[in-house]
Scaffold this active site. Structure first.
Site, PDB file in Angstrom:
ATOM      1  N   LYS A  63      31.604 -18.253 -28.344  1.00 33.07           N
ATOM      2  CA  LYS A  63      30.601 -19.313 -28.208  1.00 33.07           C
ATOM      3  C   LYS A  63      31.192 -20.641 -28.676  1.00 33.07           C
ATOM      4  O   LYS A  63      31.920 -20.669 -29.676  1.00 33.07           O
ATOM      5  CB  LYS A  63      29.381 -18.937 -29.048  1.00 33.07           C
ATOM      6  CG  LYS A  63      28.169 -19.858 -28.885  1.00 33.07           C
ATOM      7  CD  LYS A  63      27.006 -19.329 -29.726  1.00 33.07           C
ATOM      8  CE  LYS A  63      25.749 -20.155 -29.570  1.00 33.07           C
ATOM      9  NZ  LYS A  63      24.619 -19.626 -30.357  1.00 33.07           N
ATOM     10  N   SER A 138      20.469 -19.126 -27.877  1.00 35.05           N
ATOM     11  CA  SER A 138      21.371 -20.142 -27.405  1.00 35.05           C
ATOM     12  C   SER A 138      22.741 -19.615 -26.968  1.00 35.05           C
ATOM     13  O   SER A 138      23.501 -20.370 -26.346  1.00 35.05           O
ATOM     14  CB  SER A 138      21.580 -21.170 -28.512  1.00 35.05           C
ATOM     15  OG  SER A 138      22.161 -20.544 -29.644  1.00 35.05           O
ATOM     16  N   SER A 162      19.375 -15.969 -31.398  1.00 38.33           N
ATOM     17  CA  SER A 162      20.278 -16.514 -30.379  1.00 38.33           C
ATOM     18  C   SER A 162      21.355 -15.569 -29.870  1.00 38.33           C
ATOM     19  O   SER A 162      22.033 -15.887 -28.895  1.00 38.33           O
ATOM     20  CB  SER A 162      20.953 -17.790 -30.889  1.00 38.33           C
ATOM     21  OG  SER A 162      20.078 -18.879 -30.771  1.00 38.33           O
TER      22      SER A 162
END
Lengths: 465, 97
Positions: A63, A138, A162
């Site tokens: 990420k 996210s 997330s």
């Protein structure tokens, strides 16, 4: 279902090379889905064969709020324009030391603030199961990378769900470890008392393999703990006699398909000897407002560092204060601005007692309720989200809808306990559904064991397998 | 509940908002603050504050200089540096000028 160990076996038998696997992963990167912000194929290729570790030759996506030395970290934001970290996160160092190949940095909601991966300066990410829908967030880019086979496994971060929520929307296993289990050094801070690096994989075994590598005390993160790292790949222990609580508050206003799928998981577990006593978490309805206050407050403080002085975007101004204010206005998208402003409000002298300090006391209550429930039972079973993936634009830029899909996941962050989301089945309109298991601190092995054994009874079909 | 003063907050948060965004965010912020009022329904009298999920004691380390980044490496991320320092606009100024 192929695990990382199966790939390693194919390498050893000469039936597949790491070059071929990397090439195959790269060929599955679909620009229309927009899972990656930066692809680091060259870096991955150069790393092949350099070390002989536990995940040698396995492509891993990261990420883009986790630092990889020499590769831009954007956090999905304009404000980090041009920033190249001079160091790697501890988790990244550990993965590279074990031979993992970093294939790219994945898209996210700006600074991990969102549940849809729509709030990124680099454009939205689409759900591969239905391109009109969000992949969750996210860590949406990481989930899409794994779901499409562009990476075998990925790192995400989980502050209120997330990692688990995008795993659920994309038919994957997503683990949020216990707070402190994994070093946060090199993870860009959003809400420091809630943030934890997590793993998104195709099955429990893969997640366990990576957790063994990244878990453990790190002198560079004072909140990481010395509790022993377990063998998270030893997942075949009997489930007979285990008690799993079903908190009724987590089954209110849930989509019918989701309810049915989670009940089916319960029945599978009943058949292997698990019992289901009733438990209650009455403060559940206050989880989201409490989470909002605490996470926004911590975000407003953490994001004060983005001033254009030392790195990133810079706008000139008539004086020091003016240049900071102009830089921050242009650098942040609306969702981040909203959270910084509300965070500044709840920490301001006239509001701190009424909001921030009040929320901290409710956090004590939430934590206690989880502890009491987990004294009575070994695990808790709930849906991961109230509904499967929602449509792109449906909740965009709406401050009251943004947390609708976090209400079943944020409690684990407030309490600091581990939680996992795993595939429960498909909805009538062919969207993945996830179930969530929460457990006692540092019992990641137990959580993954249950997921692993459910997988054997009810295998989940991945995209393109 | 009175409307929150977004101009004051944007100063606290060091974000200069344009008029259009200020109007939109004022509406959003009022809605969020109204929504989080829900916390006042919970009786938390006598309960301690939890600032951290598993903090049992303060963590200490030896007071020794450890590995750190060199000044040159740190300055690589910024064009506007001079003589090994970051450069910024004037810090001390008269608001009326």
């Amino acid at each position: 279902m192929m695990t990382i160990n199966d790939y390693l076996k194919l390498f050893d038998e000469g039936k597949l090379t790491p070059e071929e696997l990397l090439e195959s992963c790269c060929s599955k990167i679909d620009p229309d889905l927009n899972a990656f912000i930066t692809v680091t194929k060259e870096r991955a290729r150069n790393a092949i064969g350099s070390v002989d570790g536990k995940i040698r030759g396995i492509p891993v996506a990261v990420k883009d709020n986790i630092n990889v030395k020499g590769v831009p970290t954007t956090c999905g934001s304009k404000i980090l324009k041009g920033f190249i970290p001079p160091y790697s996160a501890t988790v990244v160092e550990r993965i590279e030391k074990e031979g993992g190949l970093l294939i790219g940095k994945t898209n996210l909601d700006e600074f991990a603030m969102g549940s849809s991966t729509e709030n990124s300066h680099f454009g939205l990410t689409k759900n591969p199961f239905d391109r009109e829908r969000v992949p969750g967030g996210s860590s949406g880019g990481s989930a899409v990378a794994v779901a499409t086979g562009s990476a075998i496994i990925a790192l995400g971060s989980d502050t209120g769900g997330s990692v688990r929520q995008p795993a659920s929307f994309c038919g994957l296993v997503g683990l949020k470890p216990t707070y402190g289990r994994v070093s946060r050094y090199g993870l860009v801070a959003f809400a420091s008392s809630l943030d934890q690096i997590g793993i998104i994989g195709r099955n429990a075994m893969d997640v366990g393999i990576l957790l063994v590598i990244i878990a453990g005390k790190d002198p560079l993160d004072s909140t990481s703990v010395t509790v022993d790292v377990q063998d998270y790949t030893d997942l075949d222990g009997s489930l007979e006699g285990i008690k799993i609580g079903i908190p009724e508050e987590y089954f209110i206003d849930i989509d019918e398909d989701v309810l049915e799928a989670v009940i089916e998981i319960k029945e599978i577990l009943q058949d292997v000897g698990v019992s289901f006593p009733s438990v209650s978490l009455p403060t559940s309805e206050f989880v989201i407002p409490t989470y909002q206050i605490i996470s926004y407050a911590e975000a407003s403080s953490n994001l004060a560092r983005y001033d254009g002085v030392r790195y990133g975007l810079y706008h000139s101004g008539v004086n020091f204060s003016d240049e900071i204010r102009k830089t921050r206005n242009d650098g942040f998208l609306s969702e981040v601005k909203r959270r910084i402003l509300v965070g500044s409000f709840v920490l301001s002298s006239q509001a701190i007692g009424e909001y921030y300090e009040k929320a901290l006391t409710i956090r004590s209550l939430i934590k206690k309720e989880f502890k009491d429930a987990l004294d009575k039972v070994d695990y808790l079973l709930t849906p991961t989200t109230p509904s499967p993936a929602f449509k792109i634009g449906e909740r965009f830029d709406d401050p009251l809808k943004v947390h609708l899909s976090d209400r079943l996941t944020a409690g684990a962050n407030l309490a600091g306990i581990p939680a996992v989301s795993a595939p429960a089945g498909m909805s009538r309109n062919n969207l993945p559904i996830g179930y969530q298991l929460m457990g006692r601190p540092f019992d990641e092995k137990g959580l993954l064991s249950i997921v692993h054994q459910v997988e054997k009874i009810k295998p989940f079909e991945l995209l393109g397998e | 509940m009175k409307s929150i003063d977004i101009r004051h907050l944007s100063k606290l948060a060091n974000i200069e908002l344009d008029k259009k965004e200020e109007k939109k965010l004022q509406k959003d912020l009022d809605a969020i603050i109204k929504h989080i009022q829900k916390i006042h329904e919970v009786d938390t009298k006598g309960l301690p504050e939890t600032i951290h999920p598993n903090l049992t004691s303060l963590m200490l380390r030896n007071d020794k200089v450890g590995k750190s980044l060199s000044r040159d490496v740190v300055l690589l991320n910024k064009e506007n540096s001079k003589d090994g320092y970051f450069t910024v606009e004037r810090l001390i100024y008269d608001d009326n000028q």
